[in-house]
Design a protein around this motif. Structure first.
Motif, PDB file in Angstrom:
ATOM      1  N   ASP A   1      48.300  47.613  36.843  1.00 56.40           N
ATOM      2  CA  ASP A   1      46.817  47.451  36.833  1.00 56.40           C
ATOM      3  C   ASP A   1      46.361  46.954  35.632  1.00 56.40           C
ATOM      4  O   ASP A   1      46.662  47.346  34.415  1.00 56.40           O
ATOM      5  CB  ASP A   1      46.275  49.092  36.890  1.00 56.40           C
ATOM      6  CG  ASP A   1      44.889  49.215  37.163  1.00 56.40           C
ATOM      7  OD1 ASP A   1      44.341  48.076  36.976  1.00 56.40           O
ATOM      8  OD2 ASP A   1      44.398  50.080  37.230  1.00 56.40           O
ATOM      9  N   GLY A   2      45.793  45.728  35.768  1.00 53.47           N
ATOM     10  CA  GLY A   2      45.310  44.854  34.755  1.00 53.47           C
ATOM     11  C   GLY A   2      44.136  45.626  33.935  1.00 53.47           C
ATOM     12  O   GLY A   2      43.800  44.960  32.768  1.00 53.47           O
TER      13      GLY A   2
ATOM     14  N   LYS B   1      40.752  45.983  41.618  1.00 50.61           N
ATOM     15  CA  LYS B   1      41.381  47.275  42.406  1.00 50.61           C
ATOM     16  C   LYS B   1      41.757  48.187  41.125  1.00 50.61           C
ATOM     17  O   LYS B   1      42.286  47.528  40.163  1.00 50.61           O
ATOM     18  CB  LYS B   1      42.523  47.285  43.369  1.00 50.61           C
ATOM     19  CG  LYS B   1      42.183  46.271  44.530  1.00 50.61           C
ATOM     20  CD  LYS B   1      43.299  46.456  45.493  1.00 50.61           C
ATOM     21  CE  LYS B   1      43.807  45.158  46.206  1.00 50.61           C
ATOM     22  NZ  LYS B   1      44.821  45.175  46.967  1.00 50.61           N
TER      23      LYS B   1
ATOM     24  N   GLN C   1      46.941  29.901  38.985  1.00 49.18           N
ATOM     25  CA  GLN C   1      45.858  29.855  37.431  1.00 49.18           C
ATOM     26  C   GLN C   1      46.909  30.102  36.349  1.00 49.18           C
ATOM     27  O   GLN C   1      46.664  29.493  35.314  1.00 49.18           O
ATOM     28  CB  GLN C   1      44.923  31.118  37.899  1.00 49.18           C
ATOM     29  CG  GLN C   1      44.237  31.204  36.430  1.00 49.18           C
ATOM     30  CD  GLN C   1      43.070  30.356  35.998  1.00 49.18           C
ATOM     31  OE1 GLN C   1      41.867  29.977  36.687  1.00 49.18           O
ATOM     32  NE2 GLN C   1      43.522  29.191  35.255  1.00 49.18           N
TER      33      GLN C   1
ATOM     34  N   GLU D   1      49.820  41.602  37.975  1.00 49.46           N
ATOM     35  CA  GLU D   1      49.266  41.563  39.468  1.00 49.46           C
ATOM     36  C   GLU D   1      49.643  43.188  39.941  1.00 49.46           C
ATOM     37  O   GLU D   1      50.412  43.808  39.880  1.00 49.46           O
ATOM     38  CB  GLU D   1      50.111  40.641  40.053  1.00 49.46           C
ATOM     39  CG  GLU D   1      50.052  40.805  41.836  1.00 49.46           C
ATOM     40  CD  GLU D   1      48.600  40.722  42.487  1.00 49.46           C
ATOM     41  OE1 GLU D   1      47.813  39.761  42.007  1.00 49.46           O
ATOM     42  OE2 GLU D   1      47.931  41.573  43.096  1.00 49.46           O
TER      43      GLU D   1
ATOM     44  N   SER E   1      48.843  34.150  43.478  1.00 49.43           N
ATOM     45  CA  SER E   1      50.007  33.366  43.826  1.00 49.43           C
ATOM     46  C   SER E   1      50.798  32.631  42.570  1.00 49.43           C
ATOM     47  O   SER E   1      51.711  32.012  42.589  1.00 49.43           O
ATOM     48  CB  SER E   1      49.457  31.843  44.470  1.00 49.43           C
ATOM     49  OG  SER E   1      48.456  31.234  43.679  1.00 49.43           O
TER      50      SER E   1
ATOM     51  N   GLU F   1      46.120  36.913  31.934  1.00 53.80           N
ATOM     52  CA  GLU F   1      45.362  36.863  32.890  1.00 53.80           C
ATOM     53  C   GLU F   1      45.606  38.231  34.041  1.00 53.80           C
ATOM     54  O   GLU F   1      46.766  38.532  33.870  1.00 53.80           O
ATOM     55  CB  GLU F   1      46.136  35.635  34.068  1.00 53.80           C
ATOM     56  CG  GLU F   1      45.429  35.310  35.225  1.00 53.80           C
ATOM     57  CD  GLU F   1      46.242  34.807  36.474  1.00 53.80           C
ATOM     58  OE1 GLU F   1      45.513  34.363  37.313  1.00 53.80           O
ATOM     59  OE2 GLU F   1      47.343  34.888  36.235  1.00 53.80           O
TER      60      GLU F   1
ATOM     61  N   GLY G   1      45.401  39.558  37.592  1.00 57.30           N
ATOM     62  CA  GLY G   1      45.315  38.939  38.945  1.00 57.30           C
ATOM     63  C   GLY G   1      45.984  37.762  39.297  1.00 57.30           C
ATOM     64  O   GLY G   1      45.558  36.803  39.212  1.00 57.30           O
TER      65      GLY G   1
ATOM     66  N   THR H   1      43.312  35.844  48.036  1.00 58.98           N
ATOM     67  CA  THR H   1      43.127  34.455  48.029  1.00 58.98           C
ATOM     68  C   THR H   1      43.542  33.559  46.689  1.00 58.98           C
ATOM     69  O   THR H   1      43.599  34.281  45.706  1.00 58.98           O
ATOM     70  CB  THR H   1      41.506  34.063  48.442  1.00 58.98           C
ATOM     71  OG1 THR H   1      40.722  34.489  47.210  1.00 58.98           O
ATOM     72  CG2 THR H   1      41.394  34.500  49.886  1.00 58.98           C
TER      73      THR H   1
HETATM   74  N1  SAH Z   1      44.776  33.947  40.115  1.00 64.75           N
HETATM   75  C1  SAH Z   1      45.178  33.990  41.277  1.00 64.75           C
HETATM   76  C2  SAH Z   1      44.105  34.119  42.590  1.00 64.75           C
HETATM   77  C3  SAH Z   1      43.585  35.596  42.388  1.00 64.75           C
HETATM   78  S1  SAH Z   1      43.048  36.663  43.671  1.00 64.75           S
HETATM   79  C4  SAH Z   1      45.853  32.607  41.902  1.00 64.75           C
HETATM   80  O1  SAH Z   1      45.969  31.760  40.918  1.00 64.75           O
HETATM   81  O2  SAH Z   1      46.432  32.592  42.952  1.00 64.75           O
HETATM   82  C5  SAH Z   1      42.859  38.121  42.744  1.00 64.75           C
HETATM   83  C6  SAH Z   1      44.296  38.842  42.454  1.00 64.75           C
HETATM   84  O3  SAH Z   1      43.927  39.885  41.636  1.00 64.75           O
HETATM   85  C7  SAH Z   1      44.952  39.274  43.741  1.00 64.75           C
HETATM   86  O4  SAH Z   1      46.073  38.884  43.858  1.00 64.75           O
HETATM   87  C8  SAH Z   1      44.952  40.857  43.484  1.00 64.75           C
HETATM   88  O5  SAH Z   1      45.710  41.479  44.152  1.00 64.75           O
HETATM   89  C9  SAH Z   1      44.817  40.840  42.152  1.00 64.75           C
HETATM   90  N2  SAH Z   1      44.153  42.375  41.467  1.00 64.75           N
HETATM   91  C10 SAH Z   1      43.104  43.142  41.732  1.00 64.75           C
HETATM   92  N3  SAH Z   1      42.920  44.156  40.961  1.00 64.75           N
HETATM   93  C11 SAH Z   1      43.921  43.890  40.071  1.00 64.75           C
HETATM   94  C12 SAH Z   1      44.065  44.778  39.076  1.00 64.75           C
HETATM   95  N4  SAH Z   1      43.538  45.790  38.567  1.00 64.75           N
HETATM   96  N5  SAH Z   1      45.161  44.350  38.364  1.00 64.75           N
HETATM   97  C13 SAH Z   1      45.915  43.128  38.268  1.00 64.75           C
HETATM   98  N6  SAH Z   1      45.664  42.392  39.533  1.00 64.75           N
HETATM   99  C14 SAH Z   1      44.721  42.962  40.395  1.00 64.75           C
END
Ligand code: SAH
Length: 230
Positions: free
Chosen positions: A153-154, A227, A111, A126, A108, A103, A105, A79
């Motif tokens: 993987d962040g 994740k 952020q 991402e 989209s 950042e 994640g 989301t």
């Molecule tokens: N910041 C985003 C919304 C984040 S939703 C925006 O502005 O649209 C969270 C996101 O984190 C998802 O896209 C998910 O796939 C990602 N995510 C989950 N675990 C992660 C990880 N270990 N490393 C990087 N991204 C991750």
């Protein structure tokens, strides 16, 4: 010929401009009613939220709801956060010119774009390959030249570009990843939802002063889980 090409290019981009204008009053209303009215006062944050075209960060079928007071699906079970939460996390991170942000994640890319309106450079990671690709394409199209995207993987952060003045994690875990704490600069600020990823978490602010880490627990929030790559 040259003019024909320029005209055609202009026409093909026109819908984006028109839509941008068409949504401007909705965007200002979002900032006034959902963000300012609820106590966000940092001028740079408010200005960035007035500028970034949120409707271009959601799937076309949700375009009309882009400025409503809720998170929206962006595919792959993920989301885009509610506008207020984006503004709140941005303000907490104290962005300003000259700072470098990370950042975790990208989702989209929204952020990241909000941060990029204020700070010098945003690095964003991402883990879903399709979202990484889509957000990279979107941010390129919107000409955010100070956002550097990466698939991966962040949890491990991005050591090559550390330390970061700001780290924003937009996915939830039951602890703050150790590598992220290490990669936070002196006087840096890390904002992340911490708690049970399956239910509700608390937004946590971690600051580093003279090498000491201070953790402040703030509002309850609900984010998708952080994740791990197996
Ligand atoms: N910041 C985003 C919304 C984040 S939703 C925006 O502005 O649209 C969270 C996101 O984190 C998802 O896209 C998910 O796939 C990602 N995510 C989950 N675990 C992660 C990880 N270990 N490393 C990087 N991204 C991750």
């Amino acid at each position: 010929m040259k003019y024909l090409i320029i005209t055609l290019l202009t026409l093909s981009f026109m819908p984006v401009w028109q839509k941008k204008d068409a949504f401007e009053s909705a965007r200002n209303r979002m900032v006034d009613d959902q963000i300012s009215a609820r106590g966000i006062s940092d001028a740079a944050t408010l200005q960035a939220m007035r500028k970034v075209p949120r409707h271009l960060f959601v799937p076309p079928e949700y375009e009309k709801e882009a400025y409503s007071d809720r998170p929206l699906p962006i595919g792959y079970d993920q989301t885009i956060s509610q506008p207020f939460i984006v503004a709140y996390m941005t303000e907490l991170a104290r962005p300003s010119k000259g700072k470098i942000a990370l950042e975790i994640g990208t989702g989209s890319g929204y952020q990241a774009a909000v941060l990029a309106e204020i700070v010098d450079t945003v690095y964003t990671i991402e883990i879903v390959p399709e979202l990484a690709w889509e957000s990279t394409a979107r941010l390129n199209l919107l000409e955010y030249k100070n956002i550097i995207t990466r698939y991966g993987d962040g949890y491990q952060g991005w050591r090559e570009h550390a330390p970061f003045d700001i780290i924003i994690v937009t996915a939830a875990a039951d602890h703050i990843p150790e590598p992220l704490k290490e990669q936070l600069a002196e006087d840096g600020r890390l904002v992340m939802p911490v708690g049970d990823p399956a239910t509700i978490q608390q937004l946590v602010l971690l600051t580093k002063r003279k090498g000491r880490v201070i953790v402040t627990t703030l509002e309850p929030v609900r984010f998708v889980p952080l994740k791990r790559l197996k």
